[in-house]
Design an enzyme around this catalytic site. Structure first.
Site, PDB file in Angstrom:
ATOM      1  N   ALA A  66       0.862  -1.180   0.000  1.00 56.00           N
ATOM      2  CA  ALA A  66       0.000   0.000   0.000  1.00 56.00           C
ATOM      3  C   ALA A  66       0.897   1.229   0.000  1.00 56.00           C
ATOM      4  CB  ALA A  66      -0.843   0.002   1.260  1.00 56.00           C
ATOM      5  N   GLY A 111       0.333  -5.311   0.336  1.00 55.16           N
ATOM      6  CA  GLY A 111      -0.782  -5.364  -0.613  1.00 55.16           C
ATOM      7  C   GLY A 111      -0.379  -5.985  -1.951  1.00 55.16           C
ATOM      8  N   GLU A 114      -0.581  -9.655  -1.499  1.00 56.05           N
ATOM      9  CA  GLU A 114      -2.009  -9.935  -1.295  1.00 56.05           C
ATOM     10  C   GLU A 114      -2.741  -9.942  -2.633  1.00 56.05           C
ATOM     11  OE1 GLU A 114      -2.977  -8.549   3.178  1.00 56.05           O
ATOM     12  OE2 GLU A 114      -2.542  -6.911   1.828  1.00 56.05           O
ATOM     13  N   GLU A 134       3.836  -5.615   7.080  1.00 57.42           N
ATOM     14  CA  GLU A 134       2.902  -4.748   7.819  1.00 57.42           C
ATOM     15  C   GLU A 134       3.247  -4.622   9.295  1.00 57.42           C
ATOM     16  OE1 GLU A 134       2.087  -7.004   5.572  1.00 57.42           O
ATOM     17  OE2 GLU A 134       0.467  -6.271   4.293  1.00 57.42           O
TER      18      GLU A 134
HETATM   19  N1  DAK Z   1       4.433   3.628  -0.151  1.00 56.18           N
HETATM   20  C1  DAK Z   1       4.808   4.846  -0.590  1.00 56.18           C
HETATM   21  N2  DAK Z   1       5.978   5.097  -1.196  1.00 56.18           N
HETATM   22  C2  DAK Z   1       6.811   4.069  -1.369  1.00 56.18           C
HETATM   23  C3  DAK Z   1       6.484   2.756  -0.937  1.00 56.18           C
HETATM   24  C4  DAK Z   1       5.223   2.553  -0.304  1.00 56.18           C
HETATM   25  N3  DAK Z   1       4.826   1.359   0.100  1.00 56.18           N
HETATM   26  N4  DAK Z   1       7.524   1.958  -1.232  1.00 56.18           N
HETATM   27  C5  DAK Z   1       8.451   2.727  -1.832  1.00 56.18           C
HETATM   28  N5  DAK Z   1       8.028   3.993  -1.922  1.00 56.18           N
HETATM   29  C6  DAK Z   1       8.724   5.130  -2.501  1.00 56.18           C
HETATM   30  C7  DAK Z   1       9.823   5.639  -1.576  1.00 56.18           C
HETATM   31  O1  DAK Z   1       9.299   6.520  -0.609  1.00 56.18           O
HETATM   32  C8  DAK Z   1      10.740   6.336  -2.559  1.00 56.18           C
HETATM   33  O2  DAK Z   1      10.183   7.597  -2.875  1.00 56.18           O
HETATM   34  P1  DAK Z   1      11.122   8.916  -3.029  1.00 56.18           P
HETATM   35  O3  DAK Z   1      11.824   9.047  -1.723  1.00 56.18           O
HETATM   36  O4  DAK Z   1      12.031   8.581  -4.184  1.00 56.18           O
HETATM   37  O5  DAK Z   1      10.152  10.010  -3.328  1.00 56.18           O
HETATM   38  C9  DAK Z   1      10.644   5.475  -3.809  1.00 56.18           C
HETATM   39  O6  DAK Z   1       9.426   4.739  -3.670  1.00 56.18           O
HETATM   40  C10 DAK Z   1      11.775   4.474  -3.934  1.00 56.18           C
HETATM   41  O7  DAK Z   1      11.846   3.740  -2.715  1.00 56.18           O
HETATM   42  P2  DAK Z   1      13.188   3.569  -1.853  1.00 56.18           P
HETATM   43  O8  DAK Z   1      14.081   4.737  -2.049  1.00 56.18           O
HETATM   44  O9  DAK Z   1      12.773   3.243  -0.476  1.00 56.18           O
HETATM   45  O10 DAK Z   1      13.836   2.314  -2.576  1.00 56.18           O
HETATM   46  P3  DAK Z   1      14.784   1.221  -1.931  1.00 56.18           P
HETATM   47  O11 DAK Z   1      15.274   0.408  -3.071  1.00 56.18           O
HETATM   48  O12 DAK Z   1      15.796   1.852  -1.036  1.00 56.18           O
HETATM   49  O13 DAK Z   1      13.840   0.320  -1.008  1.00 56.18           O
HETATM   50  C11 DAK Z   1      11.843  -0.951  -0.493  1.00 56.18           C
HETATM   51  C12 DAK Z   1      12.812  -0.439  -1.594  1.00 56.18           C
HETATM   52  C13 DAK Z   1      10.666  -1.639  -1.183  1.00 56.18           C
HETATM   53  C14 DAK Z   1      12.588  -1.991   0.381  1.00 56.18           C
HETATM   54  C15 DAK Z   1      11.386   0.228   0.397  1.00 56.18           C
HETATM   55  O14 DAK Z   1      10.920   1.280  -0.477  1.00 56.18           O
HETATM   56  C16 DAK Z   1      10.281  -0.132   1.323  1.00 56.18           C
HETATM   57  O15 DAK Z   1      10.518  -0.718   2.383  1.00 56.18           O
HETATM   58  N6  DAK Z   1       9.050   0.261   0.971  1.00 56.18           N
HETATM   59  C17 DAK Z   1       7.900   0.074   1.860  1.00 56.18           C
HETATM   60  C18 DAK Z   1       7.415  -1.359   1.875  1.00 56.18           C
HETATM   61  C19 DAK Z   1       6.194  -1.472   2.739  1.00 56.18           C
HETATM   62  O16 DAK Z   1       6.290  -1.415   3.985  1.00 56.18           O
HETATM   63  N7  DAK Z   1       5.033  -1.519   2.098  1.00 56.18           N
HETATM   64  C20 DAK Z   1       3.743  -1.372   2.792  1.00 56.18           C
HETATM   65  C21 DAK Z   1       3.337  -2.639   3.524  1.00 56.18           C
HETATM   66  S1  DAK Z   1       1.784  -2.405   4.300  1.00 56.18           S
HETATM   67  C22 DAK Z   1      -5.061  -0.757   2.318  1.00 56.18           C
HETATM   68  C23 DAK Z   1      -4.509  -1.300   1.187  1.00 56.18           C
HETATM   69  C24 DAK Z   1      -3.443  -2.155   1.274  1.00 56.18           C
HETATM   70  C25 DAK Z   1      -2.890  -2.427   2.494  1.00 56.18           C
HETATM   71  C26 DAK Z   1      -3.443  -1.923   3.633  1.00 56.18           C
HETATM   72  C27 DAK Z   1      -4.541  -1.085   3.545  1.00 56.18           C
HETATM   73  N8  DAK Z   1      -6.172   0.081   2.223  1.00 56.18           N
HETATM   74  C28 DAK Z   1      -6.829   0.279   0.955  1.00 56.18           C
HETATM   75  C29 DAK Z   1      -6.678   0.765   3.370  1.00 56.18           C
HETATM   76  C30 DAK Z   1      -1.638  -3.097   2.548  1.00 56.18           C
HETATM   77  C31 DAK Z   1      -0.689  -2.717   3.460  1.00 56.18           C
HETATM   78  C32 DAK Z   1       0.690  -2.814   3.083  1.00 56.18           C
HETATM   79  O17 DAK Z   1       1.036  -3.117   1.971  1.00 56.18           O
END
Ligand code: DAK
Length: 258
Positions: A66, A111, A114, A134
């Site tokens: 997400a 997501g 998922e 998450e």
């Molecule tokens: N959200 C927003 N921006 C994101 C993102 C994310 N999930 N993942 C990456 N980005 C953005 C980064 O902020 C960065 O933006 P800038 O700084 O360049 O503006 C750009 O993408 C490149 O990312 P990184 O610089 O971080 O790249 P790296 O190679 O260093 O790292 C990474 C890649 C995938 C390991 C890292 O970006 C990361 O940890 N990302 C977050 C992963 C994460 O925690 N995802 C969320 C899990 S919770 C819902 C719908 C779905 C869900 C829940 C509710 N609703 C409709 C209510 C699901 C929940 C989840 O998925």
């Protein structure tokens, strides 16, 4: 609806949906969820599509979960509305009456996995990174992850993945049945097309029936589920594909399904 966060193309009865937010690693924001919902709705009524492929734009990410920016300042009520919309979208995706393939081209987190688990088959690049992180945000999976992951890999492995939130590489994901194939990144598109083309030429009615009974079975007792199998097996005989398949076998030729 015109789309900007997804790109949808159809060729040879294969519809490809690409998540198009490369700068944010294809994270799912509200607009992307609304577009996906509309697209899947349209596809459920399509006469032209026989197979759907979902992938992400670029080489780095399928879907990095997400979009975390949408969580900031949200109330439980507004987040509930949004998560129900995403759950409904994924349920509809799972229910499409033809095979759906996730072509996992990189990060496949939260997501992202998922969504991939609501697809029928998963093909991963060997560089893909898969996980449900998450817990690291103080959350639990909310788009079906607790249930679909447990059903695919078993509750023991699902608890490990969800409690620890650690990422899994593609080969490990394959070893516990979370992905079907792992290929080098440069072969991902080719492998995906090969599987999709094979399914697109297959007997679509039988594929639909097989999907239906596999998806619905776990909701029933074994006896009820295999009874459903018998009914759908019999129903296949109402379709001309059976005549073609049997005749082709008996005449030692390749079947030409309608
Ligand atoms: N959200 C927003 N921006 C994101 C993102 C994310 N999930 N993942 C990456 N980005 C953005 C980064 O902020 C960065 O933006 P800038 O700084 O360049 O503006 C750009 O993408 C490149 O990312 P990184 O610089 O971080 O790249 P790296 O190679 O260093 O790292 C990474 C890649 C995938 C390991 C890292 O970006 C990361 O940890 N990302 C977050 C992963 C994460 O925690 N995802 C969320 C899990 S919770 C819902 C719908 C779905 C869900 C829940 C509710 N609703 C409709 C209510 C699901 C929940 C989840 O998925």
């Amino acid at each position: 609806m015109t789309y900007s966060n997804i790109i949808v193309t159809t060729e040879n009865r294969i519809t490809t949906i690409k998540i198009n937010r490369e700068k944010a690693l294809n994270a799912l924001n509200e607009k992307t969820i609304v577009e996906l919902h509309d697209c899947i709705d349209q596809l459920s009524q399509s006469e032209d599509t026989k197979v759907v492929v979902i992938t992400g734009v670029g080489k780095k990410s399928f879907i990095a979960g997400a979009d975390i920016t949408m969580f900031e300042g949200k109330s439980p009520t507004s987040i509930r509305k949004l998560i129900l919309k995403l759950q409904e979208t994924l349920n509809k995706l799972e229910d499409l009456p033809f095979p759906v393939i996730a072509s996992i081209n990189g990060y496949c987190l939260g997501g992202g996995i998922e969504l991939a688990m609501a697809c029928d088959l998963r093909i991963a690049s060997s560089t893909a990174i898969i996980g449900q992180p998450e817990i690291k945000l103080g959350l639990i999976p909310g788009a079906g992850g607790t249930q679909r992951l447990s059903r695919i890999v078993g509750t023991g492995r699902a608890k490990e993945i969800i409690f620890l939130g650690d990422n899994v590489d593609a080969e490990s994901a394959k070893s516990f049945g979370l992905v079907n194939w792992v290929v080098p990144p440069e072969n991902l598109e080719e492998k995906t097309l090969k599987i999709a083309s094979r399914l697109a030429k297959g007997p679509s009615f039988a594929l639909n029936m097989a999907k239906e009974v596999i998806n619905r079975g776990p909701e029933s007792s074994l006896l009820d589920a295999i009874r459903m199998e018998a009914e759908l097996f019999a129903l296949c005989f109402a379709h001309e594909d059976v005549k073609e398949g049997v005749n082709a076998f008996l005449n030692k030729r390749k079947p030409n399904f309608k």
